[in-house]
Scaffold this active site. Structure first.
Site, PDB file in Angstrom:
ATOM      1  N   ARG A 155      91.707 -19.745 -67.555  1.00 41.35           N
ATOM      2  CA  ARG A 155      91.354 -20.735 -68.564  1.00 41.35           C
ATOM      3  C   ARG A 155      89.985 -21.302 -68.253  1.00 41.35           C
ATOM      4  O   ARG A 155      88.984 -20.769 -68.641  1.00 41.35           O
ATOM      5  CB  ARG A 155      92.422 -21.847 -68.608  1.00 41.35           C
ATOM      6  CG  ARG A 155      93.709 -21.374 -69.242  1.00 41.35           C
ATOM      7  CD  ARG A 155      94.883 -22.237 -68.889  1.00 41.35           C
ATOM      8  NE  ARG A 155      95.279 -22.045 -67.501  1.00 41.35           N
ATOM      9  CZ  ARG A 155      96.387 -22.520 -66.966  1.00 41.35           C
ATOM     10  NH1 ARG A 155      97.194 -23.255 -67.689  1.00 41.35           N
ATOM     11  NH2 ARG A 155      96.686 -22.275 -65.713  1.00 41.35           N
TER      12      ARG A 155
ATOM     13  N   HIS B  56     100.644 -18.314 -72.554  1.00 43.91           N
ATOM     14  CA  HIS B  56     101.263 -17.200 -71.812  1.00 43.91           C
ATOM     15  C   HIS B  56     101.491 -16.010 -72.740  1.00 43.91           C
ATOM     16  O   HIS B  56     101.183 -14.871 -72.387  1.00 43.91           O
ATOM     17  CB  HIS B  56     102.633 -17.614 -71.243  1.00 43.91           C
ATOM     18  CG  HIS B  56     102.580 -18.619 -70.132  1.00 43.91           C
ATOM     19  ND1 HIS B  56     103.314 -19.791 -70.158  1.00 43.91           N
ATOM     20  CD2 HIS B  56     101.906 -18.648 -68.964  1.00 43.91           C
ATOM     21  CE1 HIS B  56     103.094 -20.479 -69.050  1.00 43.91           C
ATOM     22  NE2 HIS B  56     102.239 -19.811 -68.311  1.00 43.91           N
TER      23      HIS B  56
ATOM     24  N   LYS C 115     109.696 -25.723 -55.229  1.00 45.71           N
ATOM     25  CA  LYS C 115     109.272 -26.424 -56.450  1.00 45.71           C
ATOM     26  C   LYS C 115     110.491 -26.970 -57.182  1.00 45.71           C
ATOM     27  O   LYS C 115     111.585 -26.429 -57.060  1.00 45.71           O
ATOM     28  CB  LYS C 115     108.530 -25.460 -57.377  1.00 45.71           C
ATOM     29  CG  LYS C 115     107.041 -25.393 -57.124  1.00 45.71           C
ATOM     30  CD  LYS C 115     106.366 -24.680 -58.284  1.00 45.71           C
ATOM     31  CE  LYS C 115     104.877 -24.526 -58.065  1.00 45.71           C
ATOM     32  NZ  LYS C 115     104.277 -23.636 -59.072  1.00 45.71           N
TER      33      LYS C 115
ATOM     34  N   SER D 147     101.646 -25.299 -68.965  1.00 51.47           N
ATOM     35  CA  SER D 147     103.042 -25.741 -69.035  1.00 51.47           C
ATOM     36  C   SER D 147     103.138 -27.230 -68.724  1.00 51.47           C
ATOM     37  O   SER D 147     103.956 -27.945 -69.303  1.00 51.47           O
ATOM     38  CB  SER D 147     103.899 -24.952 -68.038  1.00 51.47           C
ATOM     39  OG  SER D 147     103.927 -23.595 -68.389  1.00 51.47           O
TER      40      SER D 147
END
Ligand code: ADP
Length: 172
Positions: A99, A26, A50, A137
């Site tokens: 990514r 990040h 979440k 993460s």
């Protein structure tokens, strides 16, 4: 020719995420966005459905501490649609890191959705740096939970706290 700069235009990018917790990947994207735009807001999106590993307060604190050295960065949080937040602060761009190819389909869909909700803000993708291609993460949480070395994954400023908070299962 009309130059945006001469009209006092300030480009503003937002870097959204859940940052649960913020990683070196990040930070890499945030730093690169800060070189491209006059102002960058790192916005932690809160999704009430979440169940994050770190509280909103902890995640905000981690973001603040790890971005403190970058002069044109601001930190904020938002509950709601990213497109609404982008419209509210008149963001020039939403900056996202890509990514692996598997990120692409989801991110492309989100970019199209956000543009239809708010045509005033473009989504820009930055390719992940080679060192952080496989960093997420969730990888930090998984490795950290079982006492693995997360030093290469997490910024130095928050390493000890992230380790301590995650490493609950080490004694099992
Ligand atoms: P994660 O995908 O790790 O759970 P977030 O939802 O907080 O994290 O991600 C926010 C943004 O950061 C996304 O655009 C994501 O693609 C990007 N990002 C996350 N990790 C990396 C990385 N290692 N390199 C580049 N971009 C990344």
């Amino acid at each position: 020719m009309v130059c945006r700069e001469t009209e006092g235009f300030m480009s503003l990018a937002i870097c959204p995420g859940s940052f649960d917790p913020i990683t070196r990947g990040h930070i890499d994207i945030i730093r690169r966005a800060a070189l491209l735009f006059d102002r960058v807001i790192v916005v932690m999106m809160i999704n009430p459905s979440k169940d994050p590993a770190f509280s909103a307060e902890e995640r905000m604190d981690f973001i603040r501490r790890t971005t403190a050295g970058i002069p044109n960065i601001e930190v904020d949080y938002y509950v709601g649609l990213l497109a609404d937040y982008a419209a509210k602060c008149k963001a020039t761009a939403i900056v996202k890191g890509l990514r692996v190819m598997s990120d692409f389909e989801y991110e492309f869909q989100m970019a199209l959705m956000n543009r239809s909700l708010n045509p005033g803000t473009e989504t820009i993708f930055l390719p992940a740096s080679i060192d952080y291609m496989f960093l997420s993460s969730s990888a930090v949480r998984e490795v950290g939970r079982y006492g693995g070395d997360i030093a290469p994954l997490v910024p130095d400023e928050i390493l000890d706290e992230v380790k301590q908070r995650l490493c609950v299962k080490k004694g099992l």
